[in-house]
Design a protein around this motif. Structure first.
Motif, PDB file in Angstrom:
ATOM      1  N   PRO A 171       0.737  -1.138  -0.068  1.00 58.60           N
ATOM      2  CA  PRO A 171       0.010   0.071   0.018  1.00 58.60           C
ATOM      3  C   PRO A 171       0.854   1.475  -0.049  1.00 58.60           C
ATOM      4  O   PRO A 171       0.643   2.328  -0.628  1.00 58.60           O
ATOM      5  N   VAL A 172       2.020   1.249   0.741  1.00 60.14           N
ATOM      6  CA  VAL A 172       2.840   2.506   0.762  1.00 60.14           C
ATOM      7  C   VAL A 172       3.370   2.610  -0.500  1.00 60.14           C
ATOM      8  O   VAL A 172       3.176   3.674  -0.964  1.00 60.14           O
ATOM      9  N   VAL A 173       3.778   1.653  -1.165  1.00 70.01           N
ATOM     10  CA  VAL A 173       4.388   1.909  -2.863  1.00 70.01           C
ATOM     11  C   VAL A 173       3.589   2.307  -3.584  1.00 70.01           C
ATOM     12  O   VAL A 173       3.711   3.256  -4.566  1.00 70.01           O
ATOM     13  N   THR A 174       2.080   1.734  -3.475  1.00 73.17           N
ATOM     14  CA  THR A 174       1.215   2.279  -4.264  1.00 73.17           C
ATOM     15  C   THR A 174       0.910   3.738  -4.261  1.00 73.17           C
ATOM     16  O   THR A 174       0.648   4.640  -5.195  1.00 73.17           O
ATOM     17  N   ILE A 175       0.900   4.272  -2.922  1.00 72.99           N
ATOM     18  CA  ILE A 175       0.494   5.814  -2.712  1.00 72.99           C
ATOM     19  C   ILE A 175       1.617   6.354  -3.177  1.00 72.99           C
ATOM     20  O   ILE A 175       1.303   7.533  -4.094  1.00 72.99           O
ATOM     21  N   VAL A 176       2.837   6.101  -2.978  1.00 71.86           N
ATOM     22  CA  VAL A 176       3.982   7.108  -3.379  1.00 71.86           C
ATOM     23  C   VAL A 176       4.202   6.918  -4.915  1.00 71.86           C
ATOM     24  O   VAL A 176       4.183   7.770  -5.512  1.00 71.86           O
ATOM     25  N   TYR A 177       3.781   6.007  -5.669  1.00 72.26           N
ATOM     26  CA  TYR A 177       3.786   5.779  -7.207  1.00 72.26           C
ATOM     27  C   TYR A 177       2.780   6.656  -7.266  1.00 72.26           C
ATOM     28  O   TYR A 177       3.071   7.410  -8.401  1.00 72.26           O
ATOM     29  N   ASP A 178       1.518   6.691  -6.957  1.00 72.34           N
ATOM     30  CA  ASP A 178       0.338   7.513  -7.381  1.00 72.34           C
ATOM     31  C   ASP A 178       0.919   9.152  -7.394  1.00 72.34           C
ATOM     32  O   ASP A 178       0.700   9.830  -8.276  1.00 72.34           O
ATOM     33  N   VAL A 179       1.347   9.471  -6.373  1.00 69.17           N
ATOM     34  CA  VAL A 179       1.726  10.780  -5.948  1.00 69.17           C
ATOM     35  C   VAL A 179       2.706  11.151  -6.805  1.00 69.17           C
ATOM     36  O   VAL A 179       2.755  12.068  -7.310  1.00 69.17           O
ATOM     37  N   ALA A 180       3.785  10.373  -7.198  1.00 63.50           N
ATOM     38  CA  ALA A 180       5.137  10.602  -8.156  1.00 63.50           C
ATOM     39  C   ALA A 180       4.444  10.460  -9.480  1.00 63.50           C
ATOM     40  O   ALA A 180       5.124  11.456 -10.125  1.00 63.50           O
ATOM     41  N   THR A 181       3.843   9.865  -9.931  1.00 67.03           N
ATOM     42  CA  THR A 181       3.452   9.818 -11.423  1.00 67.03           C
ATOM     43  C   THR A 181       2.305  10.880 -11.647  1.00 67.03           C
ATOM     44  O   THR A 181       2.309  11.525 -12.826  1.00 67.03           O
ATOM     45  N   GLU A 182       1.417  11.101 -10.730  1.00 68.93           N
ATOM     46  CA  GLU A 182       0.252  12.202 -11.032  1.00 68.93           C
ATOM     47  C   GLU A 182       1.290  13.631 -10.895  1.00 68.93           C
ATOM     48  O   GLU A 182       0.792  14.486 -11.538  1.00 68.93           O
ATOM     49  N   GLY A 183       1.714  13.779  -9.784  1.00 71.74           N
ATOM     50  CA  GLY A 183       2.497  14.962  -9.672  1.00 71.74           C
ATOM     51  C   GLY A 183       1.581  16.294  -9.524  1.00 71.74           C
ATOM     52  O   GLY A 183       0.445  16.031  -9.268  1.00 71.74           O
ATOM     53  N   ILE A 184       1.857  17.091  -9.840  1.00 71.82           N
ATOM     54  CA  ILE A 184       0.985  18.399 -10.028  1.00 71.82           C
ATOM     55  C   ILE A 184       1.513  19.071 -11.601  1.00 71.82           C
ATOM     56  O   ILE A 184       2.358  18.827 -12.137  1.00 71.82           O
ATOM     57  N   THR A 185       0.417  19.782 -12.094  1.00 70.75           N
ATOM     58  CA  THR A 185       0.517  20.346 -13.219  1.00 70.75           C
ATOM     59  C   THR A 185       1.303  21.461 -13.496  1.00 70.75           C
ATOM     60  O   THR A 185       1.072  22.301 -12.647  1.00 70.75           O
ATOM     61  N   GLY A 186       1.979  21.672 -14.473  1.00 69.68           N
ATOM     62  CA  GLY A 186       2.854  22.554 -14.801  1.00 69.68           C
ATOM     63  C   GLY A 186       3.850  23.057 -13.833  1.00 69.68           C
ATOM     64  O   GLY A 186       4.321  22.165 -13.044  1.00 69.68           O
ATOM     65  N   ASP A 187       4.189  24.236 -13.678  1.00 67.36           N
ATOM     66  CA  ASP A 187       5.368  24.786 -12.870  1.00 67.36           C
ATOM     67  C   ASP A 187       4.576  25.311 -11.413  1.00 67.36           C
ATOM     68  O   ASP A 187       5.484  26.254 -10.781  1.00 67.36           O
ATOM     69  N   CYS A 188       3.529  25.090 -11.374  1.00 70.71           N
ATOM     70  CA  CYS A 188       2.684  25.726 -10.237  1.00 70.71           C
ATOM     71  C   CYS A 188       2.958  24.860  -8.898  1.00 70.71           C
ATOM     72  O   CYS A 188       2.634  23.653  -8.949  1.00 70.71           O
ATOM     73  N   ASP A 189       3.689  25.499  -7.873  1.00 68.96           N
ATOM     74  CA  ASP A 189       3.795  24.688  -6.566  1.00 68.96           C
ATOM     75  C   ASP A 189       2.728  25.504  -5.594  1.00 68.96           C
ATOM     76  O   ASP A 189       2.869  26.323  -5.029  1.00 68.96           O
ATOM     77  N   PRO A 190       1.649  24.662  -5.414  1.00 66.20           N
ATOM     78  CA  PRO A 190       0.768  25.079  -4.146  1.00 66.20           C
ATOM     79  C   PRO A 190       1.494  25.311  -2.759  1.00 66.20           C
ATOM     80  O   PRO A 190       2.399  24.557  -2.380  1.00 66.20           O
ATOM     81  N   PRO A 191       1.019  26.016  -1.896  1.00 61.69           N
ATOM     82  CA  PRO A 191       1.786  26.129  -0.613  1.00 61.69           C
ATOM     83  C   PRO A 191       1.689  24.812   0.218  1.00 61.69           C
ATOM     84  O   PRO A 191       2.671  24.762   0.882  1.00 61.69           O
ATOM     85  N   TRP A 192       0.789  24.029   0.076  1.00 61.67           N
ATOM     86  CA  TRP A 192       0.581  22.930   0.998  1.00 61.67           C
ATOM     87  C   TRP A 192       1.487  21.800   0.291  1.00 61.67           C
ATOM     88  O   TRP A 192       1.357  20.718   0.699  1.00 61.67           O
ATOM     89  N   TRP A 193       1.877  21.935  -1.104  1.00 62.85           N
ATOM     90  CA  TRP A 193       2.638  20.637  -1.743  1.00 62.85           C
ATOM     91  C   TRP A 193       4.082  20.660  -0.855  1.00 62.85           C
ATOM     92  O   TRP A 193       4.932  21.537  -0.923  1.00 62.85           O
ATOM     93  N   PRO A 194       4.472  19.410  -0.528  1.00 60.71           N
ATOM     94  CA  PRO A 194       5.796  19.177   0.081  1.00 60.71           C
ATOM     95  C   PRO A 194       6.758  19.192  -0.751  1.00 60.71           C
ATOM     96  O   PRO A 194       6.502  18.901  -1.887  1.00 60.71           O
ATOM     97  N   SER A 195       7.965  19.704  -0.384  1.00 64.02           N
ATOM     98  CA  SER A 195       9.121  20.062  -1.211  1.00 64.02           C
ATOM     99  C   SER A 195       9.655  18.964  -1.804  1.00 64.02           C
ATOM    100  O   SER A 195      10.418  18.847  -2.711  1.00 64.02           O
ATOM    101  N   TRP A 196       9.425  17.685  -0.980  1.00 59.96           N
ATOM    102  CA  TRP A 196      10.373  16.425  -1.445  1.00 59.96           C
ATOM    103  C   TRP A 196       9.520  15.629  -2.367  1.00 59.96           C
ATOM    104  O   TRP A 196      10.216  14.782  -3.092  1.00 59.96           O
ATOM    105  N   LEU A 197       8.347  16.074  -2.932  1.00 60.23           N
ATOM    106  CA  LEU A 197       7.612  15.433  -3.966  1.00 60.23           C
ATOM    107  C   LEU A 197       7.863  16.098  -5.213  1.00 60.23           C
ATOM    108  O   LEU A 197       7.937  17.382  -5.501  1.00 60.23           O
ATOM    109  N   PRO A 198       7.673  15.282  -6.370  1.00 58.94           N
ATOM    110  CA  PRO A 198       7.992  15.961  -7.497  1.00 58.94           C
ATOM    111  C   PRO A 198       7.052  17.027  -7.829  1.00 58.94           C
ATOM    112  O   PRO A 198       5.837  16.826  -7.614  1.00 58.94           O
ATOM    113  N   SER A 199       7.110  17.939  -8.570  1.00 58.02           N
ATOM    114  CA  SER A 199       6.560  18.925  -9.167  1.00 58.02           C
ATOM    115  C   SER A 199       5.692  18.762 -10.678  1.00 58.02           C
ATOM    116  O   SER A 199       6.556  18.069 -11.322  1.00 58.02           O
TER     117      SER A 199
END
Length: 104
Positions: free
Chosen positions: A76-104
């Motif tokens: 389950p942990v690998v699934t969650i990390v994979y989903d967050v890493a592949t979905e990421g966030i759109t464009g170069d916009c980093d919202p204030p709540w987005w952790p810095s260690w996750l990809p943009s």
């Protein structure tokens, strides 16, 4: 992810909302299956920990039980990390709540 899109893009259109719904629905199917497979992978370690020789040695049983716990939560942990890493966030916009260690 929808909250990030609303922050960065100002909202989502109907197509993106439907695609997000399909993705969430697929996760409702995939996540329990992966969790069950992780549980099955940890089951032999639990059985091994309850054998009489291992049960007599408390420290060895504790190590095997800890290993079984780690194996069971890995899927389950690998699934969650994979989903967050592949979905990421759109464009170069980093919202204030987005952790810095996750990809943009």
């Amino acid at each position: 992810m929808a909250r990030t899109q609303c922050y960065c893009l100002g909202g989502t259109n109907a197509g993106e909302s439907f695609a997000g719904l399909v993705w969430v629905a697929s996760r409702l199917i995939v996540f329990p299956v992966i969790s069950f497979i992780s549980l099955l992978a940890a089951f032999p370690v639990v059985l091994l920990a309850h054998l009489s020789w291992f049960a007599d040695h408390g420290w060895l049983k504790a190590i095997l039980t800890t290993l079984a716990t780690i194996v069971s939560i890995t899927g389950p942990v690998v699934t969650i990390v994979y989903d967050v890493a592949t979905e990421g966030i759109t464009g170069d916009c980093d919202p204030p709540w987005w952790p810095s260690w996750l990809p943009s």
